[in-house]
Write a protein that holds these residues in place. Structure first.
Motif, short mmCIF file in Angstrom:
data_model
loop_
_atom_site.label_atom_id
_atom_site.label_comp_id
_atom_site.label_asym_id
_atom_site.label_seq_id
_atom_site.Cartn_x
_atom_site.Cartn_y
_atom_site.Cartn_z
N HIS A 31 71.40 -56.51 -40.82
CA HIS A 31 70.93 -54.43 -40.89
C HIS A 31 70.12 -55.10 -42.37
O HIS A 31 69.79 -56.18 -42.83
CB HIS A 31 72.32 -54.35 -41.56
CG HIS A 31 72.97 -54.63 -42.66
ND1 HIS A 31 72.89 -54.78 -43.79
CD2 HIS A 31 74.61 -55.24 -42.46
CE1 HIS A 31 73.60 -55.60 -44.29
NE2 HIS A 31 74.69 -55.49 -44.11
N TYR A 32 69.31 -54.69 -42.58
CA TYR A 32 68.35 -54.46 -43.78
C TYR A 32 67.85 -53.85 -43.87
O TYR A 32 68.40 -51.99 -44.36
CB TYR A 32 67.02 -54.91 -42.98
CG TYR A 32 65.95 -54.21 -42.62
CD1 TYR A 32 64.67 -53.93 -43.14
CD2 TYR A 32 66.33 -53.65 -40.86
CE1 TYR A 32 63.60 -53.05 -42.46
CE2 TYR A 32 65.82 -52.84 -41.10
CZ TYR A 32 64.51 -52.89 -41.01
OH TYR A 32 63.17 -51.15 -40.72
N ASN A 33 67.69 -53.51 -45.75
CA ASN A 33 67.31 -52.43 -46.72
C ASN A 33 65.88 -52.30 -46.47
O ASN A 33 64.48 -52.93 -46.39
CB ASN A 33 67.33 -53.36 -47.88
CG ASN A 33 68.39 -53.71 -48.68
OD1 ASN A 33 69.52 -53.07 -47.92
ND2 ASN A 33 68.67 -54.46 -49.52
N LEU A 34 65.79 -50.78 -46.29
CA LEU A 34 64.47 -50.09 -45.68
C LEU A 34 64.32 -48.39 -46.69
O LEU A 34 65.81 -48.15 -46.58
CB LEU A 34 64.57 -49.60 -44.40
CG LEU A 34 63.19 -49.02 -44.54
CD1 LEU A 34 62.04 -49.92 -44.00
CD2 LEU A 34 63.57 -47.92 -42.48
N PRO A 35 63.69 -48.45 -47.76
CA PRO A 35 63.62 -47.02 -48.52
C PRO A 35 63.74 -46.78 -47.46
O PRO A 35 63.25 -46.22 -46.60
CB PRO A 35 62.70 -47.51 -49.76
CG PRO A 35 62.27 -49.28 -49.74
CD PRO A 35 63.10 -49.97 -47.81
N THR A 36 64.25 -44.95 -48.24
CA THR A 36 64.40 -43.73 -47.69
C THR A 36 62.59 -42.89 -48.03
O THR A 36 62.84 -43.15 -48.99
CB THR A 36 65.97 -42.84 -48.50
OG1 THR A 36 66.72 -44.14 -48.11
CG2 THR A 36 65.59 -41.42 -48.14
#
Length: 262
Positions: A31-36
């Protein structure tokens, strides 16, 4: 029930001999961080990112080394099996599933996404999904099973999963929301994100052919950028929309940035 997983090395080819992603099988998942509201490599509308489940797909399965590819817009049902990183192995008592839409590329230079047609990734898989998490659609600690008492942490990071290609409509949560379907407007041929991929509505490989993609924009689609909240745009109207447009005009298109640099 304990599931014993053997890494699959099955591949598929089309009539030309090119590697093709099987419609179902085994894969690895991170999983990775993707800004909303951020726009991924495919150029899917910002309202799809974070508000509904999305993922990046490894370069081989994605079908392109940059921008858009045949994987853009496809929907898959992912089911968690067990983990790669825990000692002893963690076999959860439940196996949650989620239907995701592919909106981003995980390039071959990234960890776990380096599979080629002749060599799988380090886990033995040719397919890898990188789930956008945590997000409003999948909040922190709401999806992945854990055992903090035994392991001392709740995030195993890497999972074995099964995947199955499914129609986006009605299976993907965003499919009933017009603002979450299709590609961002005013980007010409640099984006491709079918709301429902089909034989006549599939993205070509940008890196392999530079062929013009089908027009996958949707009327009324709103491109969201960090700091430009859809609710504020709708409530405050044109003034904020102009501010967001000014921000967009003075920053690079995020969908052309490498996935791991975001």
């Amino acid at each position: 029930m304990i599931l014993v997983l053997v890494a699959a090395t099955v591949t598929a080819q089309d009539t030309s001999g090119a590697w093709q992603m099987p419609a179902s099988g085994l894969a690895s998942l991170s999983h990775y961080n993707l800004p909303t509201g951020y726009v991924g490599s495919c150029g899917c509308v910002g309202d799809s990112s974070g508000y509904y489940p999305t993922a990046a797909l490894n370069q081989l399965a994605f079908g392109s080394a940059a921008v858009y590819g045949p994987g853009c817009g496809r929907c898959f049902n992912l089911t968690l099996l067990d983990t790669w990183t825990s000692t002893p192995p963690f076999y959860p008592s439940t196996h949650p599933s989620v239907v995701i839409k592919v909106t981003d590329l995980c390039p071959g230079s990234s960890a776990h996404c380096q599979a080629t047609a002749s060599k799988p990734n380090e886990f033995g898989f040719y397919v890898h999904f990188d789930l956008a998490y945590p997000t409003p659609a999948i909040p922190l600690n709401s999806f992945f099973p854990s055992n903090v008492t035994q392991y001392g942490y709740s995030d195993f990071g890497l999972w074995n999963v099964t995947y199955e290609s499914v129609p986006c409509i009605p299976n993907w949560a965003g499919s009933s929301h017009a603002d979450a379907m299709g590609s961002v407007p005013n980007q010409g041929s640099s984006v491709c994100c079918p709301g429902e991929p089909s034989t006549n509505n599939t993205c070509p490989s940008y890196s392999a052919s530079h062929a013009l993609p089908p027009d996958t924009t949707t009327s009324g689609a709103v491109r969201l950028l960090p700091g430009c909240d859809l609710g504020l745009v709708l409530s405050l109207g044109l003034a904020l929309a102009l501010v967001c447009s000014s921000v967009a005009a003075n920053r690079p298109d995020p969908h052309i940035l490498p996935h791991r640099l975001r």
